[in-house]
Motif scaffolding. Structure first.
Motif, PDB file in Angstrom:
ATOM      1  N   TYR A   1      -1.621  -0.866  -4.039  1.00 42.20           N
ATOM      2  CA  TYR A   1      -2.887  -0.212  -3.740  1.00 42.20           C
ATOM      3  C   TYR A   1      -2.586   1.225  -3.295  1.00 42.20           C
ATOM      4  CZ  TYR A   1      -4.243  -5.116  -3.503  1.00 42.20           C
ATOM      5  OH  TYR A   1      -4.432  -6.452  -3.782  1.00 42.20           O
TER       6      TYR A   1
ATOM      7  N   ILE B   1       0.852  -1.193   0.000  1.00 41.62           N
ATOM      8  CA  ILE B   1       0.000   0.000   0.000  1.00 41.62           C
ATOM      9  C   ILE B   1       0.882   1.235   0.000  1.00 41.62           C
ATOM     10  CG2 ILE B   1      -1.596   1.385   1.403  1.00 41.62           C
ATOM     11  CD1 ILE B   1      -2.860  -1.242   2.338  1.00 41.62           C
TER      12      ILE B   1
ATOM     13  N   VAL C   1      -8.968  -2.242   1.068  1.00 38.74           N
ATOM     14  CA  VAL C   1      -8.423  -1.960  -0.263  1.00 38.74           C
ATOM     15  C   VAL C   1      -7.566  -3.119  -0.763  1.00 38.74           C
ATOM     16  CG1 VAL C   1      -8.471   0.550   0.073  1.00 38.74           C
ATOM     17  CG2 VAL C   1      -6.361  -0.716   0.545  1.00 38.74           C
ATOM     18  N   SER C   2      -6.986  -3.890   0.148  1.00 39.35           N
ATOM     19  CA  SER C   2      -6.163  -5.035  -0.265  1.00 39.35           C
ATOM     20  C   SER C   2      -6.960  -6.338  -0.266  1.00 39.35           C
ATOM     21  CB  SER C   2      -4.939  -5.158   0.642  1.00 39.35           C
ATOM     22  OG  SER C   2      -5.299  -5.197   2.007  1.00 39.35           O
TER      23      SER C   2
ATOM     24  N   ASN D   1      -7.383   3.628  -4.928  1.00 45.02           N
ATOM     25  CA  ASN D   1      -8.249   2.565  -4.418  1.00 45.02           C
ATOM     26  C   ASN D   1      -9.180   3.082  -3.343  1.00 45.02           C
ATOM     27  OD1 ASN D   1      -5.400   1.151  -5.139  1.00 45.02           O
ATOM     28  ND2 ASN D   1      -7.115  -0.198  -5.642  1.00 45.02           N
TER      29      ASN D   1
END
Length: 381
Positions: free
Chosen positions: A111, A87, A368-369, A148
């Motif tokens: 992300y 991220i 988001v992941s 994202n």
């Protein structure tokens, strides 16, 4: 989960955003979760070597090469070191870092999360509006749309982001605060009104000083605290010299950090922030944590403070500031001011601790992941 956090400054020069980075990732929740998987990336300044030690993770500083914060070394570092499915959390807009993340994004290796920190509100967009319109057109809107998730501090910032992007997911997560111990309201006969913020046009400091010249202040002092930005202090000093302050006391301190800042809050009987524009100001949360009653504008995006009777609303005009100051100094008793301050303490204790904020931030990272279902504070439309 590897997280790279990008901000222009990794020191006190970053103001409230640096405080957020420092406190958010040092909470017990964050320390237990990330386990040395945080890397902070930014630019070196005179305070970097000292302040980098306050960040909970590896910090990598680079020399600033121009006013646009371009850095070939940051570019090379990110292209060569970003791990797949990590991220990147960007805490700035309008600079080279936005272009860099667009280029990196072409490979879909990571992300992307963006925290604008109030940089998309109406006042901020109108300040340097021509350059920002061009920047939005050239790259910033694409940068936001390709995220994202975008992190908003409050409902108003959510609405500001939605005006730029109709489709990007937005998480509403406020800033937080660490609660000090054994705090009581300052009822001493010599009283201080504290203004603590960057010396910047959007903070409304010019109108505050002009209003202060007309207040019947009795035994109150106005304390101006904060680092200068863009030589704005020169304008403020000129205004101050041209005013007839009579017996009204005003003191300029400059930046204050650590124990010096704590002492200022402990000695304050009132906190004021007449801003035209904010994300969610850390200094108001800090004032409440020290049971200091607050005068603030609606643009500080903390309407909950008005609802919970922890703050008195003012406008950023000289007349609006003067009205608020006169109310607190000449109409309210110490006991009434103490009640307002205590309401603020109870508010941050309930809604704004870093432990609770950290839990939400981690859930945003996990969503988001693709590790968890969407939390209710993340909005898709």
């Amino acid at each position: 989960m590897k997280v790279y956090i990008i901000n222009l400054f990794l020191s006190r020069q970053g103001g409230g955003i640096f405080t957020v980075l420092k406190e958010l990732y040092y909470s017990k929740v964050s320390q237990n979760y990330f386990n040395k998987e945080l890397t902070f990336i930014g630019f070196e300044d005179e305070n970097y070597q000292e302040d980098r030690l306050k960040l909970n993770g590896e910090s990598i500083g680079f020399k600033k090469e121009n006013a646009f914060f371009y850095s070939k070394k940051i570019k090379n570092y990110l292209f060569n070191n970003i791990e797949i499915d990590s991220i990147i959390h960007l805490h700035s807009l309008w600079m080279y870092s936005s272009i860099l993340l667009l280029k990196l994004n072409r490979n879909n290796r990571f992300y992307k999360i963006i925290s604008p920190h109030g940089m998309l509100d109406k006042w901020a967009l109108n300040n340097g509006s021509f350059k920002k319109k061009i920047t939005l057109l050239l790259f910033e809107k694409r940068n936001i749309n390709s995220a994202n998730c975008v992190h908003a501090l409050c409902t108003q910032e959510y609405e500001d982001i939605r005006k730029i992007s109709k489709k990007v997911p937005i998480a509403i997560i406020p800033n937080g605060i660490n609660l000090p111990l054994n705090i009581s309201y300052n009822t001493k006969s010599e009283k201080n009104i504290l203004f603590l913020a960057r010396l910047h046009p959007k903070k409304g400091l010019d109108n505050l000083i002009e209003a202060w010249a007309e207040v019947h202040s009795k035994n109150w002092n106005l304390i101006i605290v904060g680092p200068d930005e863009g030589n704005y202090e020169l304008k403020i000093n000129k205004i101050n010299k041209n005013l007839n302050l009579n017996q009204n006391k005003i003191e300029f301190i400059g930046g204050a950090f650590g124990k010096d800042k704590v002492e200022l809050y402990e000695k304050a009987s009132l906190f004021i922030l007449p801003s035209y524009s904010e994300g969610l100001p850390m200094t108001i949360l800090e004032a409440w944590s020290y049971k200091v009653p607050v005068l603030m504008t609606k643009e500080c995006n903390l309407d909950i403070g008005f609802n919970e009777k922890a703050a008195i609303e003012i406008t950023s005009t000289k007349e609006g500031i003067l009205k608020g100051l006169n109310t607190c100094i000449n109409l309210l008793t110490d006991e009434e001011l103490a009640v307002i301050g205590n309401n603020g303490y109870e508010l941050v204790k309930k809604e704004f601790t870093w432990e609770e904020v950290s839990k939400k931030m981690i859930k945003m990272y996990e969503w988001v992941s693709n590790k968890i279902e969407k939390p209710d504070f993340i909005h898709l439309n």
